[in-house]
Design a protein around this motif. Sequence first.
Motif, PDB file in Angstrom:
ATOM      1  N   VAL A   1       0.849  -1.198   0.000  1.00  0.00           N
ATOM      2  CA  VAL A   1       0.000   0.000   0.000  1.00  0.00           C
ATOM      3  C   VAL A   1       0.876   1.237   0.000  1.00  0.00           C
ATOM      4  O   VAL A   1       0.698   2.147  -0.810  1.00  0.00           O
ATOM      5  N   ASP A   2       1.838   1.298   0.909  1.00  0.00           N
ATOM      6  CA  ASP A   2       2.793   2.410   1.003  1.00  0.00           C
ATOM      7  C   ASP A   2       3.895   1.980   1.962  1.00  0.00           C
ATOM      8  O   ASP A   2       3.617   1.657   3.125  1.00  0.00           O
TER       9      ASP A   2
ATOM     10  N   LYS B   1      -7.903   5.136   8.535  1.00  0.00           N
ATOM     11  CA  LYS B   1      -7.266   6.269   7.869  1.00  0.00           C
ATOM     12  C   LYS B   1      -6.631   7.202   8.903  1.00  0.00           C
ATOM     13  O   LYS B   1      -5.483   7.609   8.765  1.00  0.00           O
TER      14      LYS B   1
ATOM     15  N   ILE C   1      -3.613   9.599   3.609  1.00  0.00           N
ATOM     16  CA  ILE C   1      -3.987   8.290   3.080  1.00  0.00           C
ATOM     17  C   ILE C   1      -5.297   8.471   2.331  1.00  0.00           C
ATOM     18  O   ILE C   1      -6.240   9.090   2.847  1.00  0.00           O
TER      19      ILE C   1
ATOM     20  N   GLN D   1      -6.473   3.594  -0.227  1.00  0.00           N
ATOM     21  CA  GLN D   1      -5.408   3.036   0.611  1.00  0.00           C
ATOM     22  C   GLN D   1      -5.977   2.527   1.936  1.00  0.00           C
ATOM     23  O   GLN D   1      -5.570   1.467   2.423  1.00  0.00           O
TER      24      GLN D   1
END
Length: 144
Positions: free
Chosen positions: A79-80, A115, A126, A130
């Motif tokens: 995702v990140d 989030k 975000i 995400q």
Amino acid sequence: MERKTWIIIGAGVLAFGGVLSLFQDSDDSTADAKPRETRSAAVTPHKSTAEPSTPTTGSGVPTPDAQQRAALIRALTAVDAGLVTKEDRAVSRARSTCLDIKQGKEASAVQSNTKQRFEGGTVPTITDAQATAIVAAVKTSFCS
């Protein structure tokens, strides 16, 4: 310094001490019975209800085992990568998301809380997509 200056400073210190004594507990009997540290230690700070909840040890929220943790970290990295800069923090936040899921919160609330939990630091914002991916990562890795 002159004697007059010292007298003024001394009077100021005494006055300040007198004002401070007005703000101390007026019941001296409890002060003798309990040390101040004990009384102040019993006070718990107020936690805002707007913050997403964090699970405590023994809360019934599953803790991922080593294999599940590795799967979670891989999914969050996809995702990140900034989400897992501090892996323990990422796992803790994932457990909080799992708690929301286990409590039966609406999907929109779970996504919003997730989030809020994961935003900041190395990932300043975000997206909703995400957040949805993070919730999916939590569900598929250890929170079924």
